[in-house]
Design an enzyme around this catalytic site. Sequence first.
Site, PDB file in Angstrom:
ATOM      1  N   ARG A   1      28.153  -5.025  21.967  1.00  0.00           N
ATOM      2  CA  ARG A   1      28.170  -5.824  23.188  1.00  0.00           C
ATOM      3  C   ARG A   1      29.489  -5.587  23.920  1.00  0.00           C
ATOM      4  NH1 ARG A   1      26.786  -9.981  20.770  1.00  0.00           N
ATOM      5  NH2 ARG A   1      24.548  -9.784  21.071  1.00  0.00           N
TER       6      ARG A   1
ATOM      7  N   HIS B   1      24.434   1.416  22.532  1.00  0.00           N
ATOM      8  CA  HIS B   1      24.020   1.711  21.165  1.00  0.00           C
ATOM      9  C   HIS B   1      24.578   3.059  20.726  1.00  0.00           C
ATOM     10  CE1 HIS B   1      21.296  -1.588  21.761  1.00  0.00           C
ATOM     11  NE2 HIS B   1      20.620  -0.938  22.687  1.00  0.00           N
TER      12      HIS B   1
ATOM     13  N   GLN C   1      25.615  -3.789  27.149  1.00  0.00           N
ATOM     14  CA  GLN C   1      25.751  -3.281  25.788  1.00  0.00           C
ATOM     15  C   GLN C   1      25.527  -1.785  25.717  1.00  0.00           C
ATOM     16  OE1 GLN C   1      21.447  -4.478  23.963  1.00  0.00           O
ATOM     17  NE2 GLN C   1      22.778  -6.200  24.500  1.00  0.00           N
TER      18      GLN C   1
ATOM     19  N   HIS D   1      24.100  -0.282  29.402  1.00  0.00           N
ATOM     20  CA  HIS D   1      22.888  -0.848  29.980  1.00  0.00           C
ATOM     21  C   HIS D   1      22.843  -2.369  29.848  1.00  0.00           C
ATOM     22  CE1 HIS D   1      21.844  -0.224  25.701  1.00  0.00           C
ATOM     23  NE2 HIS D   1      21.066  -1.292  25.838  1.00  0.00           N
TER      24      HIS D   1
END
Length: 311
Positions: free
Chosen positions: A191, A94, A92, A171
Amino acid sequence: MTSPFAAPLVLQAQFSERVWGGRRLAPEAPSPVGEAWVVYEGNVVAGGPHAGRTLGGLSGAHPAEVLGSRAREERFPLLIKLLDCAEWLSVQVHPDDGQARELAGEGQLGKTEAWHILEAEPGAELIAGVRPGTGTDELRAAILEGRVMDHARRQPVSAGDTVLMPAGTLHALGPGLFLYEVQQTSDLTYRVYDWDRPPSAGRALHLRESALVTTNAQAAVEHSGPPRAGEAQELTRCDYFILERLAGGEAVEGDTRGESFHAVTVISGEARLRWEGGEVTLGALDSVVVPAALGTYRLEGDFTALRSRLP
């Protein structure tokens, strides 16, 4: 007159079942528990004059006393978790603050985070960034075509390692890891790949968003020796938090100075947190927020703890 925030806030953890979770956090639970949210705005205070209120509610009503002068807003700014990984978590990424607002709406925050490994089985590894030499366009195409694992960078880790994961970094956490995570107050996750697990509610892929926000950065695994007794050892820092490891055996002194709350999680042993007017005993995996208004305190006993605060 005594301040209503002249004592620490002991918090009730919130546990969440996860498809990749293990048995360390809640051995008696009917299903594997992957996460304990131990310091976040939804935690309920366990006792004292603020019992039953949430950390976020107290922060919003009393920002100076709870958060301190370094806080940028009245929302509690950090989310601290314990993660028990029996299987690979999804790969995933962010967004940063600007991307979060653009892609998810006003009021959304990005997520920069850091991991501190508490336990690691032999051979445990994680994904932290992409392989050196991966170009931005090459990475974007691989994400959209479902080939991101061709470029993911796997790294071995051991207990005591720390990884700072800036927003935009690809990560994933691997099996056999038990760790502490501190991050911005955000649960905005894109994801990229889920190890070909059957699709289920809440586990959709977000390939378009991931391709927009993923960078070709690599995150470094930092190896640090154990701190000396009575020492507060800085593990990592960024624009959003400072993470320290505290070693007992001798008293560890603390002082919020009205500038920032101190979020303390005991990771082994037992600590007595003392301040003018009282004390509380914290066992392994217990967490407490020392309000910015409290000032000086000390931790005594045979323990190891992690402390997060604002930079």
